[in-house]
Motif scaffolding. Sequence first.
Motif, PDB file in Angstrom:
ATOM      1  N   GLN A  30       0.853  -1.178   0.000  1.00 38.02           N
ATOM      2  CA  GLN A  30       0.000   0.000   0.000  1.00 38.02           C
ATOM      3  C   GLN A  30       0.892   1.232   0.000  1.00 38.02           C
ATOM      4  O   GLN A  30       1.997   1.220   0.539  1.00 38.02           O
ATOM      5  CB  GLN A  30      -0.922   0.006   1.218  1.00 38.02           C
ATOM      6  CG  GLN A  30      -1.937  -1.115   1.174  1.00 38.02           C
ATOM      7  CD  GLN A  30      -3.100  -0.885   2.117  1.00 38.02           C
ATOM      8  OE1 GLN A  30      -3.181   0.113   2.823  1.00 38.02           O
ATOM      9  NE2 GLN A  30      -4.028  -1.825   2.128  1.00 38.02           N
ATOM     10  N   SER A  61      -2.766   4.702   4.672  1.00 37.12           N
ATOM     11  CA  SER A  61      -2.202   4.115   3.457  1.00 37.12           C
ATOM     12  C   SER A  61      -3.334   3.793   2.489  1.00 37.12           C
ATOM     13  O   SER A  61      -4.489   3.700   2.891  1.00 37.12           O
ATOM     14  CB  SER A  61      -1.403   2.850   3.783  1.00 37.12           C
ATOM     15  OG  SER A  61      -2.242   1.860   4.355  1.00 37.12           O
ATOM     16  N   GLU A  62      -2.958   3.635   1.228  1.00 36.03           N
ATOM     17  CA  GLU A  62      -3.940   3.300   0.197  1.00 36.03           C
ATOM     18  C   GLU A  62      -3.406   2.170  -0.664  1.00 36.03           C
ATOM     19  O   GLU A  62      -2.223   2.170  -1.021  1.00 36.03           O
ATOM     20  CB  GLU A  62      -4.214   4.516  -0.698  1.00 36.03           C
ATOM     21  CG  GLU A  62      -4.904   5.646   0.014  1.00 36.03           C
ATOM     22  CD  GLU A  62      -5.246   6.776  -0.928  1.00 36.03           C
ATOM     23  OE1 GLU A  62      -5.329   6.547  -2.150  1.00 36.03           O
ATOM     24  OE2 GLU A  62      -5.424   7.892  -0.430  1.00 36.03           O
TER      25      GLU A  62
END
Length: 189
Positions: free
Chosen positions: A149, A173-174
């Motif tokens: 991520q 986070s992504e």
Amino acid sequence: MLIKRNAAIGGMLCGLILLQPKVQAFVLQGEKFLVAETREGQQTRIGHVEFTPAGAGQAKIRVRMDHAVMRDHFLSMREFKCLAAALEVTCHVPYPYANPATVSLDNWQWLDHNLLFLYKKPEDFGAKLWNGIIYRWRMTPTGLEGLPQAVDLNLISAPPDRLDQPPYGPADSEPFAPDARWIRKLRIE
């Protein structure tokens, strides 16, 4: 007749049990391999994670990168251990502050933080901390699997207020698009 039918059912159940995949429980003890899997499907042992029982269902962790595999790269006045490919270099970023370094089967946050990485193009000069990678861990039948991520590592350029709490929570986070990163997953087995 009833005995033959019960025997047949018992035999079928035994056969079904034998066909079930074996799921081995992950034990928070001992030294395990840290494996990087690339988008091409190549698997490379890049280090070890040692788990030492700490009571109450927790274990202390210690991460060691394999210096024979992870090469030295001098980026932004600092040495990093990196795994390089033609299109992307992935570098381990050791978490720089004292921390409990403990995990449990339902909380892997300090493992996330002890296995931070950054990525860059081979031709790029220096480390760009906004290109951070945090691996979020989950249990699989063969061990732990960490999926990458995006995270901004500039957050840890100064010590956090509390050293006993991980600074990157789930909302910090992504997920990347599938196969956006060269190292598409890490495994501990």
